[in-house]
Design a protein around this motif. Structure first.
Motif, mmCIF file in Angstrom:
data_model
loop_
_atom_site.group_PDB
_atom_site.id
_atom_site.type_symbol
_atom_site.label_atom_id
_atom_site.label_comp_id
_atom_site.label_asym_id
_atom_site.label_seq_id
_atom_site.Cartn_x
_atom_site.Cartn_y
_atom_site.Cartn_z
ATOM 1 N N VAL A 87 0.902 -0.824 0.320
ATOM 2 C CA VAL A 87 -0.038 0.180 -0.549
ATOM 3 C C VAL A 87 1.087 1.402 0.137
ATOM 4 N N TYR A 114 -0.410 7.910 1.392
ATOM 5 C CA TYR A 114 0.523 7.794 1.613
ATOM 6 C C TYR A 114 1.195 8.393 2.804
ATOM 7 N N THR A 156 0.684 3.896 -3.415
ATOM 8 C CA THR A 156 0.124 5.422 -3.232
ATOM 9 C C THR A 156 0.978 5.881 -2.997
#
Length: 239
Positions: A57, A73, A61
């Protein structure tokens, strides 16, 4: 006079420690090894998986990445940067109230595994992100142009391309988790750390302390050798 008494006391304690009964210590050492392996393996299973997800992730991001989202993020990046530098012994103490709520106690192996898994997740996420960043974006774009979904790209392109470095990163992570398990002895988590402190350091018995040290060194060497072999095999196949 007091100095002489102190030296005599220390010498006497050392002499007593030198006669440690290994018929008693041997099963305790075996139990400590089992507790250490339990803490390390369960932590790696939980924290390693959650860290892999969080690391993907974080990578995804990033600006210009698979599913870029600067806000997500930045939040995750700050969260990881806040938790990761905290010395684990302090993190154990800070997590105690939450550990009690989740596990029901702050003492024992299960109570040690919870904060270890949290810290492992955070550390793993950064290791995963750093090893995914160098992956050739051209390969990812080629998969995307062929209509592959984001999940498919992650599963069949991104992680396989970074598999060799990821294996080595997880070997490094094993060493870090082993260190954490040793510090968990301070909260009654058991394991080799507690064994070395309780039956070695506190009883002036260097044989006991070094027995624990040697076992930990052997564990690290074995895991590192296996990881090196797997990483070498993976990298050879990718060429």
């Amino acid at each position: 006079m007091r100095l002489v008494d102190s030296v005599d006391s220390w010498t006497g304690a050392t002499a007593v420690a030198g006669r440690s009964d290994w018929t008693v210590l041997r099963p305790l050492l075996a139990e400590s090894v089992a507790q250490t392996l339990e803490m390390v393996l369960v932590t790696l299973l939980i924290g390693g998986f959650l860290g892999l997800v969080l690391g993907v992730v974080l990578y995804g991001t990033r600006p210009g990445s698979l599913f870029e989202n600067p806000i997500v993020y930045r939040i995750l990046d700050v969260l990881v940067n806040v938790i990761r530098p905290i010395p684990f012994i302090i993190f154990l103490a800070a997590m105690q109230p939450l550990t009690i709520k989740v596990v029901g106690t702050s003492i024992g192996t299960a109570a040690a595994i919870f904060p270890m898994s949290v810290m492992c997740t955070v550390v793993t996420s950064r290791l995963v992100e750093q090893n995914l960043v160098p992956v050739d974006t051209g390969v990812i774009e080629a998969a995307r142009s062929m209509g592959a979904s984001t999940l498919t790209i992650i599963r069949t392109v991104l992680i396989p391309e970074a598999l060799g470095p990821l294996i080595l990163a997880y070997a490094f992570l094993f060493i870090g988790v082993l260190d954490m398990s040793a510090m968990a002895g301070y909260i009654g988590g058991g394991g080799l750390g507690n064994f070395a402190i309780a039956y070695g350091y506190q009883k002036f018995d260097q044989t006991v302390t070094w027995s624990a040290v040697v076992i930990m060194i052997v564990l690290v060497q074995a895991v590192q050798a296996i990881a090196n072999a797997f990483a070498k095999h993976v990298l050879r196949r990718q060429r």
